[in-house]
Design an enzyme around this catalytic site. Structure first.
Site, short mmCIF file in Angstrom:
data_model
loop_
_atom_site.label_atom_id
_atom_site.label_comp_id
_atom_site.label_asym_id
_atom_site.label_seq_id
_atom_site.Cartn_x
_atom_site.Cartn_y
_atom_site.Cartn_z
N ASP A 10 0.94 -1.01 0.11
CA ASP A 10 0.00 -0.10 0.01
C ASP A 10 0.97 1.30 -0.07
O ASP A 10 1.66 1.37 0.87
CB ASP A 10 -0.83 -0.13 1.16
CG ASP A 10 -2.07 1.01 1.05
OD1 ASP A 10 -3.11 0.67 1.57
OD2 ASP A 10 -1.77 2.29 0.59
N ASP A 105 -3.51 2.18 -5.56
CA ASP A 105 -2.20 2.16 -4.96
C ASP A 105 -1.88 1.17 -4.14
O ASP A 105 -1.15 1.10 -2.95
CB ASP A 105 -2.10 3.66 -4.01
CG ASP A 105 -2.79 3.44 -2.51
OD1 ASP A 105 -3.93 2.89 -2.61
OD2 ASP A 105 -2.26 3.97 -1.62
N GLU A 106 -2.84 0.12 -4.00
CA GLU A 106 -2.59 -1.16 -3.21
C GLU A 106 -2.94 -2.48 -4.19
O GLU A 106 -3.84 -2.32 -4.89
CB GLU A 106 -3.33 -1.14 -1.94
CG GLU A 106 -4.94 -1.24 -2.17
CD GLU A 106 -5.58 -1.21 -0.78
OE1 GLU A 106 -5.57 -1.87 0.17
OE2 GLU A 106 -6.74 0.01 -0.62
P1 TTP Z 1 -5.17 5.18 0.61
O1 TTP Z 1 -4.26 3.98 0.60
O2 TTP Z 1 -6.32 4.86 1.89
O3 TTP Z 1 -4.65 6.32 1.36
P2 TTP Z 1 -3.09 7.26 1.03
O4 TTP Z 1 -2.28 6.25 0.28
O5 TTP Z 1 -3.24 8.63 0.55
O6 TTP Z 1 -2.46 7.01 2.53
P3 TTP Z 1 -1.74 5.86 3.34
O7 TTP Z 1 -2.19 4.88 2.62
O8 TTP Z 1 -0.58 6.15 3.58
O9 TTP Z 1 -2.85 5.96 4.56
O10 TTP Z 1 -5.90 5.33 -0.69
C1 TTP Z 1 -4.92 5.59 -1.82
C2 TTP Z 1 -5.58 6.95 -2.73
O11 TTP Z 1 -6.94 6.89 -3.13
C3 TTP Z 1 -5.25 8.08 -1.84
O12 TTP Z 1 -4.10 8.60 -2.24
C4 TTP Z 1 -6.46 9.16 -2.40
C5 TTP Z 1 -7.55 8.06 -2.85
N1 TTP Z 1 -8.54 8.12 -1.89
C6 TTP Z 1 -9.67 8.94 -2.20
O13 TTP Z 1 -9.83 9.72 -3.39
N2 TTP Z 1 -10.65 9.09 -1.28
C7 TTP Z 1 -10.60 8.39 -0.12
O14 TTP Z 1 -11.59 8.60 0.50
C8 TTP Z 1 -9.57 7.36 0.21
C9 TTP Z 1 -9.50 6.79 1.45
C10 TTP Z 1 -8.61 7.35 -0.83
MG MG Z 2 -2.05 4.08 0.45
#
Ligand code: TTP
Ligand code: MG
Length: 394
Positions: A10, A105-106
């Site tokens: 992730d 992103d994961e």
């Molecule tokens: P996440 O992996 O949930 O968040 P992140 O990568 O920004 O932060 P981290 O993993 O370090 O906690 O989500 C990945 C991407 O998806 C995030 O960069 C932006 C998008 N996203 C949204 O657009 N809306 C949301 O509600 C969430 C949770 C994520």
């Molecule tokens: Mg993330």
């Protein structure tokens, strides 16, 4: 089922990290990506610097501005994030075709049995993190565990920029103190229902007899019990675009001769089966792609009831599709695909291999030679030709 090795990768603060990477002035600063201040809309994500002010994904932008008036607010650049996502997934695919992206992103990876090729699961996780850092100038958190549930939990445990391993024998102890909502799929409503039953932590679930949970929550009760003890046998399922493995070729001159087409399928089948075995995969679906001289393109598929492991069987299935299609027009391109990939250890399918065993044994022996001396040492035609029936006309 044999012990599996699952990774969950992730990216950290994905959109915000890309903005900081592409504009060095933003590094170390509270960056919020999403709707712009003064407009309606929410935070997509924010940098870890912004998180210390209590800003979170999905928060209304007005609320973010209240908490962080001096933040740097940026609109998303989705095409850029999508392109970086493809680069991330391409790094993951170096280690196994069993990559299941969950979002941009994961992704989950099943690296069971890749030890000989790439090292232990932890070494693979380290390599992935290093390659993402060196090649993309971004950081990722990775969880390593025997199943998806624990791997995802692990990647989240010490974010950002962390590698966390949860071993099967320590799973219950790691889970016990965590709040029940850490279990995938427990939303605020289920959380309240569990709280009414006196269940707050995963440890509470571990101690609660399964019958009680099932009486109260139906089949969810069983799932909760399994997860609370760290048990989860869901397979890593690459989505269709990722999960096929194949080969195709465009002819220098259009081909009408079915024997020539079959010959191509033979070559592809042997190569595909070799790659699948290297990754300890089997497939359930064979696809044939044909493009005619006028560029009309078709894809025909057949899914078998058991699983396919040998080049011989891939070839036979491909030829059956070809003969059924019975191409009468000149062919410009032909391709063969294996999809519905599974790990060879998965489930009961091991019992169903039956008649393919001999072909697989023979081909495995050849794999060893190929791995040692290179792909073209063995003339591929010789592998299958003796049992190859003569071409049916047409
Ligand atoms: P996440 O992996 O949930 O968040 P992140 O990568 O920004 O932060 P981290 O993993 O370090 O906690 O989500 C990945 C991407 O998806 C995030 O960069 C932006 C998008 N996203 C949204 O657009 N809306 C949301 O509600 C969430 C949770 C994520
Ligand atoms: Mg993330």
């Amino acid at each position: 089922m044999a012990a599996r090795a699952i990774l969950h990768v992730d990216m950290d603060a994905f959109y915000a990290a890309i903005e900081q990477r592409d504009n060095p002035e933003l590094r170390g600063k509270p960056v919020v990506v999403g709707a712009l201040p003064g407009r309606r809309g929410v935070v997509s994500t924010c940098s870890y610097e912004a998180r210390t002010f209590g800003v979170r994904s999905a928060m209304p932008i007005s609320q973010a501005v209240e908490r962080l008036p001096h933040g740097i607010y940026l609109p998303p650049r989705m095409e850029v994030y999508a392109a970086v996502s493809r680069q991330v997934m391409a790094i993951l695919e170096r280690y196994t075709p069993l990559v299941e992206p969950l979002s941009l992103d994961e992704a989950f990876l099943d690296v069971t049995g890749t030890e000989r090729l790439f090292g232990t699961p932890v070494e693979i996780a380290e390599r992935i993190r290093r390659e993402i850092r060196d090649e993309l100038a971004l950081t990722a958190s990775v969880g390593v565990a025997p199943n998806k549930f624990l791997a995802k939990l692990a990647s989240d445990l010490r974010k950002p920029d962390a590698l966390v391993v949860i071993r099967a024998e320590e799973a219950e102890a790691v889970l016990a103190p965590l709040p029940a909502r850490k279990i995938f799929g427990i939303g605020p409503e289920s959380e309240r229902a569990l709280a009414r039953a006196g269940i707050h932590t995963i440890g509470d679930l571990q101690r609660c007899p399964e019958e009680h949970l099932v009486r109260r929550f139906g089949s969810l009760g069983h799932t909760l019990k399994e997860l609370a003890h760290g048990r989860d046998d869901r397979p890593v399922e690459p989505d269709r675009a990722w999960k096929s493995h194949g080969a195709e070729t465009t002819f220098p001159r259009d081909v009408t001769d079915v024997a020539a087409l079959r010959n191509c399928l033979l070559r592809f089948a042997v190569d595909i089966a070799f790659d699948l075995r290297r990754h300890r995969l089997v497939c359930r679906t064979v696809g044939l792609k044909l493009r005619y001289h006028d560029f009309t393109t078709l894809m025909r598929e057949h899914t078998v009831d058991d699983v396919i492991r040998s080049g011989q069987r891939l070839y036979e299935e491909g030829v059956a599709l070809l003969l059924k299609e019975n191409p009468t027009r000149p062919v410009r391109l032909i391709g063969l695909y294996a999809s519905h990939l599974r790990h060879e250890d998965e489930g009961v399918q091991k019992l169903l291999f039956g008649g393919e065993d001999k072909a697989v044994r023979v081909e495995r022996a050849i794999d060893i030679v190929r791995e040692r001396f290179g792909k073209d040492t063995i003339k591929r035609g010789s592998l299958l030709a003796p049992e190859d029936p003569p071409d049916t006309p047409g």
